[in-house]
Design an enzyme around this catalytic site. Sequence first.
Site, PDB file in Angstrom:
ATOM      1  CG  ASP A 195     -16.268 -15.218  -7.613  1.00 16.11           C
ATOM      2  OD1 ASP A 195     -15.967 -15.181  -6.407  1.00 16.11           O
ATOM      3  OD2 ASP A 195     -17.426 -15.444  -8.028  1.00 16.11           O
ATOM      4  CG  ASP A 202     -19.054 -13.039  -4.280  1.00 17.25           C
ATOM      5  OD1 ASP A 202     -18.329 -13.123  -5.304  1.00 17.25           O
ATOM      6  OD2 ASP A 202     -18.806 -12.234  -3.357  1.00 17.25           O
ATOM      7  CG  ASP A 243     -12.721 -13.398  -4.250  1.00 17.38           C
ATOM      8  OD1 ASP A 243     -11.669 -13.899  -4.660  1.00 17.38           O
ATOM      9  OD2 ASP A 243     -13.803 -14.027  -4.182  1.00 17.38           O
ATOM     10  CG  ASP A 288      -9.973   7.817  -8.366  1.00 13.44           C
ATOM     11  OD1 ASP A 288      -9.930   7.240  -9.467  1.00 13.44           O
ATOM     12  OD2 ASP A 288     -11.003   8.366  -7.915  1.00 13.44           O
ATOM     13  CD  GLU A 294      -8.108   8.836 -12.969  1.00  9.17           C
ATOM     14  OE1 GLU A 294      -8.937   8.427 -13.780  1.00  9.17           O
ATOM     15  OE2 GLU A 294      -8.433   9.302 -11.854  1.00  9.17           O
TER      16      GLU A 294
HETATM   17  C1  GLC Z   1     -11.341   7.674 -11.665  1.00 11.36           C
HETATM   18  C2  GLC Z   1     -11.575   6.200 -11.813  1.00 11.36           C
HETATM   19  C3  GLC Z   1     -12.967   5.990 -12.275  1.00 11.36           C
HETATM   20  C4  GLC Z   1     -13.916   6.562 -11.255  1.00 11.36           C
HETATM   21  C5  GLC Z   1     -13.601   8.028 -10.991  1.00 11.36           C
HETATM   22  C6  GLC Z   1     -14.279   8.528  -9.759  1.00 11.36           C
HETATM   23  O1  GLC Z   1     -11.372   8.321 -12.863  1.00 11.36           O
HETATM   24  O2  GLC Z   1     -10.625   5.652 -12.674  1.00 11.36           O
HETATM   25  O3  GLC Z   1     -13.250   4.634 -12.500  1.00 11.36           O
HETATM   26  O4  GLC Z   1     -15.229   6.464 -11.704  1.00 11.36           O
HETATM   27  O5  GLC Z   1     -12.237   8.228 -10.768  1.00 11.36           O
HETATM   28  O6  GLC Z   1     -13.665   8.009  -8.623  1.00 11.36           O
END
Ligand code: GLC
Length: 543
Positions: free
Chosen positions: A34, A38, A42, A220, A280
């Site tokens: 950070d 805050d 960042d 994601d 992912e």
């Molecule tokens: C993925 C991310 C996770 C998030 C989810 C929804 O699994 O790694 O952190 O909550 O997607 O976007």
Amino acid sequence: MPFSPEPGTATPRTQREWWRDAVIYQIYVRSFADSDGDGEGDLPGIRSRLPELAALGVDAVWLTPFYVSPLADGGYDVADYRDVDPRFGTLADFDALTAAAHDLGLRVIIDVVPNHTSSAHRWFREAAAAEPGDPVRSRYIFRPGRGAAGEEPPNNWNSIFGGPAWTRLKRPDGTPEEWYLHLFDAEQPDLNWTSAEVHAEFDDVLRFWLDRGVDGFRIDVAHGMVKDAALPDIAEGQKADLLDGTTRLPYFDQEGVHEIYRRWRTIADSYPGQRALVAEAWVEDAERVARYLRPDELHQAFNFEYLQAGWDPRRVREVVDRSLASNGAVGAPTTWVLSNHDVTRHVTRFGGGATGLRRSLAATLLTLALPGSAYLYQGEELGLPEVTDLPEDALQDPTWERSGRTERGRDGCRVPLPWEGAEPPFGFGPAGTVPWLPVPAEWAGLTRAAQRADPGSPLALYTAALRARREAAVGAGDAVEWLDTGPEVLAFRRGAGFACAVNMSGAAAVVPLTGEVLVASGPVEQRADGVVLPADTAVWLRG
Ligand code: GLC
């Protein structure tokens, strides 16, 4: 400085491709460093600490979302895909960070979140204000409810964070109307990937960041964008768990997602410099994962089967063999990962305390000895455990509220990093910073500064292993030649000059390997008949 791409100048696949054996360090932006006090990490904070990551010896960083967001799900609820949230910095900070990383020889991967937006996104606000049937609603998945007055959700799907996956909209006067789908939090409405506009929007978002010089994207929920068009009920008792890739569900791993990735691949390939796409995808098994990695789709996918294999030698060996075979069949590298921001840190998964730490360091040597690419999650190089006793009023993961306060969620692996000093938050921010999650006082001995001064620290082991990995090109190739060491000790050669052994048996074991010890996760003894490994210990040998 933004990077000017020259379309059509993609590097041929025959040249060395950096992502095939890269070690990629995951930065959970909110918790890394950070700069302005805050309490939240960042982009300038990251930039100032990049030399530490170069010294650690990783090849790339992956930044979790830093886009404009209400942070209902830690930033995985994006309100503007083309700007930085003010609490994380500015676009100029992003450009400066990318340039600094590149100067240090580090590639930069960023998250793209295409399954859902934030409910604060302009598109969703427009959709909510419009009438049912209005085209602006077709960017999301709106449906009338079931039951006489539409009072029941359109189907029985549940949110991965608990509770129903549908929320009913209300007019400003309180009159209820259509429902919208959200596989995650109610503030994360799912996009409708049958809409051409959604496709065009994400093509453009990818280009926006590729133009700024990013080296790739982590996608994601890459298995989630396309839903079975009939939106069928799921069987009674089927669970919508992100970590449960074992059940076929009508909203995960549908055939249509592959078409999206073929298109994205052409976009990535139209830029010079080997831009990479990583999925992912929590899907059934290694073979289903490999379908995302066919030559015209994505470059890599996280190996969650490996992450979930536990401290179980049979299972680990099985997963290693299966993932190498499945990915090898499509010409893709395998990735290895032990932790990320969604799972309990592996020190704790492996038993916690001294045992958990010993095992986790041994597991790291195993991970980094395997062919392919590896992902490290920030803080694992410090041996950080999960924080399991965060005060309830500090918890921010939507899982906590949506599960009716029965599941604490993922905050315990997201606690800000300890950098230096004797008092929390250990240099995470300037003096007086109150971090967004409290940092345990017991981490005084785990700060990076403390570990830098200790040759026996987890940080020293990671640094030595990454150096040796690079020098011996351990990530290259794809062959693992197992030695016959009984089921509880895993030992393998990687070509003629490199071997790794991990003792998972619970007692000391002699492994018939000789040669120079490159790195060891504990005290090993070399004898004429081999190397003696204490329980929960791994070694790398050359020769
Ligand atoms: C993925 C991310 C996770 C998030 C989810 C929804 O699994 O790694 O952190 O909550 O997607 O976007």
